[in-house]
Write an enzyme that holds these catalytic residues in place. Sequence first.
Site, mmCIF file in Angstrom:
data_model
loop_
_atom_site.group_PDB
_atom_site.id
_atom_site.type_symbol
_atom_site.label_atom_id
_atom_site.label_comp_id
_atom_site.label_asym_id
_atom_site.label_seq_id
_atom_site.Cartn_x
_atom_site.Cartn_y
_atom_site.Cartn_z
ATOM 1 N N GLU A 15 0.862 -1.055 -0.331
ATOM 2 C CA GLU A 15 -0.099 0.024 -0.349
ATOM 3 C C GLU A 15 0.698 1.475 -0.404
ATOM 4 O O GLU A 15 0.347 2.159 0.014
ATOM 5 C CB GLU A 15 -1.002 -0.031 0.868
ATOM 6 C CG GLU A 15 -1.655 -0.766 1.143
ATOM 7 C CD GLU A 15 -2.918 -1.095 2.531
ATOM 8 O OE1 GLU A 15 -3.521 -0.241 2.092
ATOM 9 O OE2 GLU A 15 -2.765 -1.740 3.245
ATOM 10 N N SER A 153 -5.941 -2.669 0.896
ATOM 11 C CA SER A 153 -6.262 -2.019 -0.769
ATOM 12 C C SER A 153 -6.865 -3.549 -0.923
ATOM 13 O O SER A 153 -6.525 -3.275 -2.342
ATOM 14 C CB SER A 153 -5.209 -1.079 -0.806
ATOM 15 O OG SER A 153 -4.713 0.394 -0.266
ATOM 16 N N TYR A 223 -9.797 1.636 -7.043
ATOM 17 C CA TYR A 223 -8.574 3.263 -7.321
ATOM 18 C C TYR A 223 -8.879 3.714 -8.971
ATOM 19 O O TYR A 223 -8.489 3.884 -9.471
ATOM 20 C CB TYR A 223 -7.246 3.147 -7.184
ATOM 21 C CG TYR A 223 -7.284 2.952 -5.483
ATOM 22 C CD1 TYR A 223 -7.502 3.843 -4.383
ATOM 23 C CD2 TYR A 223 -6.513 1.347 -4.975
ATOM 24 C CE1 TYR A 223 -6.748 3.657 -3.110
ATOM 25 C CE2 TYR A 223 -6.942 1.615 -3.210
ATOM 26 C CZ TYR A 223 -6.832 2.760 -3.254
ATOM 27 O OH TYR A 223 -7.222 2.397 -1.136
ATOM 28 N N ARG A 261 -12.493 3.371 10.117
ATOM 29 C CA ARG A 261 -13.585 3.397 9.321
ATOM 30 C C ARG A 261 -14.241 1.654 9.056
ATOM 31 O O ARG A 261 -13.309 0.703 9.074
ATOM 32 C CB ARG A 261 -13.040 3.544 7.421
ATOM 33 C CG ARG A 261 -14.262 3.813 6.747
ATOM 34 C CD ARG A 261 -14.282 3.501 5.381
ATOM 35 N NE ARG A 261 -13.417 2.116 5.285
ATOM 36 C CZ ARG A 261 -12.322 1.995 4.244
ATOM 37 N NH1 ARG A 261 -11.869 2.935 3.956
ATOM 38 N NH2 ARG A 261 -12.567 0.729 3.624
ATOM 39 N N ASP A 263 -16.146 -1.965 8.095
ATOM 40 C CA ASP A 263 -17.068 -1.444 6.860
ATOM 41 C C ASP A 263 -18.068 -3.256 6.858
ATOM 42 O O ASP A 263 -18.127 -3.757 6.967
ATOM 43 C CB ASP A 263 -16.391 -2.241 5.646
ATOM 44 C CG ASP A 263 -14.559 -0.798 5.174
ATOM 45 O OD1 ASP A 263 -15.684 -0.287 5.565
ATOM 46 O OD2 ASP A 263 -14.511 -1.086 4.673
ATOM 47 N N GLU A 275 -14.883 -5.479 7.798
ATOM 48 C CA GLU A 275 -13.227 -5.128 8.398
ATOM 49 C C GLU A 275 -13.506 -3.899 8.980
ATOM 50 O O GLU A 275 -14.510 -3.377 8.434
ATOM 51 C CB GLU A 275 -12.262 -5.448 7.030
ATOM 52 C CG GLU A 275 -12.403 -4.551 6.170
ATOM 53 C CD GLU A 275 -11.337 -4.276 5.117
ATOM 54 O OE1 GLU A 275 -10.698 -5.237 4.992
ATOM 55 O OE2 GLU A 275 -11.207 -3.260 4.607
ATOM 56 N N ASN A 277 -10.806 -0.381 9.668
ATOM 57 C CA ASN A 277 -9.505 0.506 8.879
ATOM 58 C C ASN A 277 -9.474 1.057 10.370
ATOM 59 O O ASN A 277 -10.226 2.030 10.700
ATOM 60 C CB ASN A 277 -9.764 0.863 7.310
ATOM 61 C CG ASN A 277 -9.914 -0.215 6.176
ATOM 62 O OD1 ASN A 277 -8.406 -0.620 5.927
ATOM 63 N ND2 ASN A 277 -11.362 -0.763 5.471
ATOM 64 N N GLY A 281 -7.733 5.214 3.939
ATOM 65 C CA GLY A 281 -7.280 5.950 2.761
ATOM 66 C C GLY A 281 -7.963 7.641 3.669
ATOM 67 O O GLY A 281 -9.115 7.686 3.713
#
Length: 313
Positions: A15, A153, A223, A261, A263, A275, A277, A281
């Site tokens: 990443e 990612s 992305y 974050r 999810d 998951e 985070n 990002g």
Amino acid sequence: MRIRVAVIGGGQNCEHDVSLASAAGISDALRSQGHEVVPLTIETDGTWRDAAGRRIELADAVRVLSTCAVAVPAVHGPRGEDGTLAALCELARVPYVGSGVRAGAIAMDKWTTKLVAQSVGIATAPGRLLTATTAGSYAWTRPVVVKPVAAGSSHGVSMVSVPDGLEPALASALALDDRVLVEEVVSGREIDVAVLGRPGGLRVVAPTLEIRVDGMFDFEAKYGGSSTFTVPAHLTEAETAALTEAAVAMYDALGCAGLARVDFFLTAEGPVLNEVNTMPGFTEQSQVPRMFAAAGTSYGDLLDLMVRDVIEG
């Protein structure tokens, strides 16, 4: 109040480039808020570089960190988000934005995160933990998602819909980690929830975000521009409440700090955790800044708030 802030980007993992983008965005936003930014970069080989791009030793990097009032470890993935940089800041006695060593390490480990979720009553996809030794004994019986236990990612993540796809998917995941998680496919809407912990135990939850993509939300979808984000997600009050409750429960059970974050897949039976985070990002166009922008908090204001909370908290 002008604050001297170290922003650490890059990292020794897949990443690296995403982390560089996050660090650049964070640096620009903090400068726009009037702060003094001190960039530090970790190359893929572990080399540290200062603001002028000069190679420096780790001890020199620590000395630079010690001149700053607060650090922002903007390194996603292993040797960064997993508590490694939090530990460095702890040892250097430099206050930092984000989760501590324990929360970062646990959240980065998708298998352990599943166990924590189950212990607090949050559903997860049925799955198995495999290693290079045990992967050959796993027999495909239905569509599954194969992913490294500790990577981000969506690197090394594959949807396996036919038996012949299992072996290359396992090889791809094992190239990034020595442990692999194989999960049954969950049918549901992909919803992200951002939780910001503030001084005094306050939990601020941003408007939810829904990810829409044709297929799986893999690296290319993340992305490459083929995914669509809807903020706020179109949810009922009951759905929003269930997601918020589950996200805050995971945040607290993991011991997160700052921003995280969380999810989910939203199914007919309720939220299923995907998951967590602890350093998601963080460019202005990333999910979390978009979610807070929808609530009226700009990218720069959000970062300014996070930095000040560390100093004042």
